[in-house]
Enzyme design. Structure first.
Site, PDB file in Angstrom:
ATOM      1  N   ASN A  17       0.868  -1.184   0.000  1.00  0.00           N
ATOM      2  CA  ASN A  17       0.000   0.000   0.000  1.00  0.00           C
ATOM      3  C   ASN A  17       0.904   1.233   0.000  1.00  0.00           C
ATOM      4  OD1 ASN A  17      -1.796   2.048   0.450  1.00  0.00           O
ATOM      5  ND2 ASN A  17      -2.396   1.395   2.507  1.00  0.00           N
ATOM      6  N   TRP A  18       0.997   1.856  -1.158  1.00  0.00           N
ATOM      7  CA  TRP A  18       1.890   3.027  -1.267  1.00  0.00           C
ATOM      8  C   TRP A  18       1.278   4.264  -0.616  1.00  0.00           C
ATOM      9  CZ3 TRP A  18       5.250   3.649  -6.309  1.00  0.00           C
ATOM     10  CH2 TRP A  18       6.124   2.555  -6.414  1.00  0.00           C
ATOM     11  N   LYS A  19      -0.015   4.213  -0.267  1.00  0.00           N
ATOM     12  CA  LYS A  19      -0.690   5.382   0.330  1.00  0.00           C
ATOM     13  C   LYS A  19      -0.477   6.592  -0.593  1.00  0.00           C
ATOM     14  CE  LYS A  19      -0.167   3.205   4.794  1.00  0.00           C
ATOM     15  NZ  LYS A  19      -0.018   3.324   6.239  1.00  0.00           N
ATOM     16  N   HIS A 104      -9.539   1.363   5.015  1.00  0.00           N
ATOM     17  CA  HIS A 104      -8.257   1.541   5.708  1.00  0.00           C
ATOM     18  C   HIS A 104      -8.469   2.506   6.872  1.00  0.00           C
ATOM     19  CE1 HIS A 104      -4.135   2.613   6.593  1.00  0.00           C
ATOM     20  NE2 HIS A 104      -3.770   1.533   5.922  1.00  0.00           N
ATOM     21  N   GLU A 106      -6.806   4.862   7.910  1.00  0.00           N
ATOM     22  CA  GLU A 106      -6.527   6.268   7.577  1.00  0.00           C
ATOM     23  C   GLU A 106      -7.728   6.910   6.883  1.00  0.00           C
ATOM     24  OE1 GLU A 106      -2.847   5.530   5.564  1.00  0.00           O
ATOM     25  OE2 GLU A 106      -1.886   5.059   7.482  1.00  0.00           O
ATOM     26  N   GLU A 174      -5.339  -4.701  10.602  1.00  0.00           N
ATOM     27  CA  GLU A 174      -4.302  -3.692  10.797  1.00  0.00           C
ATOM     28  C   GLU A 174      -4.584  -2.928  12.086  1.00  0.00           C
ATOM     29  OE1 GLU A 174      -2.303  -2.598   6.794  1.00  0.00           O
ATOM     30  OE2 GLU A 174      -3.964  -1.233   7.123  1.00  0.00           O
ATOM     31  N   GLY A 180       2.747   2.292  10.837  1.00  0.00           N
ATOM     32  CA  GLY A 180       3.755   3.341  10.716  1.00  0.00           C
ATOM     33  C   GLY A 180       4.489   3.654  12.008  1.00  0.00           C
ATOM     34  N   SER A 219       3.479  -2.162  10.309  1.00  0.00           N
ATOM     35  CA  SER A 219       4.924  -2.265  10.570  1.00  0.00           C
ATOM     36  C   SER A 219       5.521  -3.622  10.187  1.00  0.00           C
ATOM     37  CB  SER A 219       5.241  -1.924  12.031  1.00  0.00           C
ATOM     38  OG  SER A 219       4.892  -0.563  12.298  1.00  0.00           O
ATOM     39  N   GLY A 240       2.897  -1.230   4.246  1.00  0.00           N
ATOM     40  CA  GLY A 240       2.914   0.192   3.928  1.00  0.00           C
ATOM     41  C   GLY A 240       4.320   0.657   3.598  1.00  0.00           C
ATOM     42  N   GLY A 241       4.995   1.252   4.574  1.00  0.00           N
ATOM     43  CA  GLY A 241       6.300   1.870   4.342  1.00  0.00           C
ATOM     44  C   GLY A 241       7.300   0.967   3.634  1.00  0.00           C
TER      45      GLY A 241
END
Ligand code: 13P
Length: 263
Positions: A17-19, A104, A106, A174, A180, A219, A240-241
């Site tokens: 997930n590049w967000k 998600h 976010e 999640e 993150g 994470s 994610g990251g």
């Protein structure tokens, strides 16, 4: 390590997930992920990249050639209409997507997306022929209050349409506090929650719970991926990251190559 046989249909899935990250120049990383996947570095795992909508069409050809799936990160419930700034499931499909992340945290937090809205969007995804990756997870305060399962249970029951199938739906657990932050639940807590999710989905949609894929997200990094991905009822990861560079993403997905080489 000997793995328990994975039930038919639960092919491991590692989704990035590049967000809201990524310009056209960053497609070089997506291309590297495609090349590594095509070279077998993810073993038998399915790889999906959920890119910003602006990059989907540009990434579609190389992803398709490499057998890498493409995904959006949200969609509107309607197929088209006067919804300035929104994107429909049909548009994602038209740009080359086969998956879409929905609910998600976010978006639940930043865009007021509640369970009913996630359910409507899941139906939009099914209508367009996309697989919905429906995200659920508790906040730190909810976990500390002992409410994690109650929250996740109500998110599952409220967000997942009754017509979902293992072919059209993936669940991603999640925990909000793990996203993150570099923090992750214990492996026991992950195992307990994933078993709970499987049982709840089976209770809500009989016949589906056993074969639905449940991803862990929050994470996930090369250093913890092997342990997390060996946990019972964890069928893959939503990353994610660590999905922003091919090195880190393949460091996660590479767990499945190592397993194949070991078997
Ligand atoms: P991180 O892997 O950066 O914690 O993000 C997880 C996530 O939100 C994926 O959807």
């Amino acid at each position: 390590m000997t793995e328990a046989p994975r039930p038919l249909g639960r092919r491991p899935l590692v989704a990035g997930n590049w967000k809201m990250n990524g310009l056209r120049k960053d497609l070089a990383e997506a291309d590297k992920i495609c090349a590594a996947t095509a070279a077998g570095e993810a073993g038998d795992a399915e790889i999906v990249l959920c890119l910003p909508a602006t990059l989907l069409a540009a990434a579609a050809a190389s992803c398709e050639a490499a057998g890498v799936g493409l995904g959006g990160q949200h969609c509107h419930g309607a197929p088209a209409g006067p919804f300035t700034g929104d994107i429909s499931a049909e548009m994602l499909k038209d740009a080359g997507a086969t998956y879409v992340i929905l609910g998600h945290s976010e978006r639940r937090a930043g865009h007021n997306e509640g369970n009913a809205s996630v359910r409507e969007k899941s139906r939009a995804a099914f209508r367009a022929g996309l697989v919905a990756i429906v995200c659920v997870g508790e906040t730190r305060a909810q976990r500390e209050a002992g409410d994690a399962m109650a929250i996740v249970g109500s998110q599952l029951t409220g967000s997942i349409p009754g017509e979902a199938t293992p072919e059209t739906l993936v669940v991603a657990y999640e925990p909000v506090w793990a996203i993150g932050t570099g923090l992750t639940p214990t492996l026991k807590d992950i195992a307990d929650m994933h078993r709970f999710i499987r049982e709840r989905v089976e209770a809500d949609i009989p016949g589906v719970g056993g074969s639905i894929r449940i991803l862990y997200g929050g994470s996930v990094k090369p250093g913890n991926a092997a342990d997390i991905l060996s946990t019972p009822n964890v069928d893959g990861a939503l990353v994610g990251g660590a999905s922003l560079t091919a090195k880190d993403f393949m460091g996660v997905a590479g767990v499945f190559q190592d397993r194949r080489l070991a078997s």
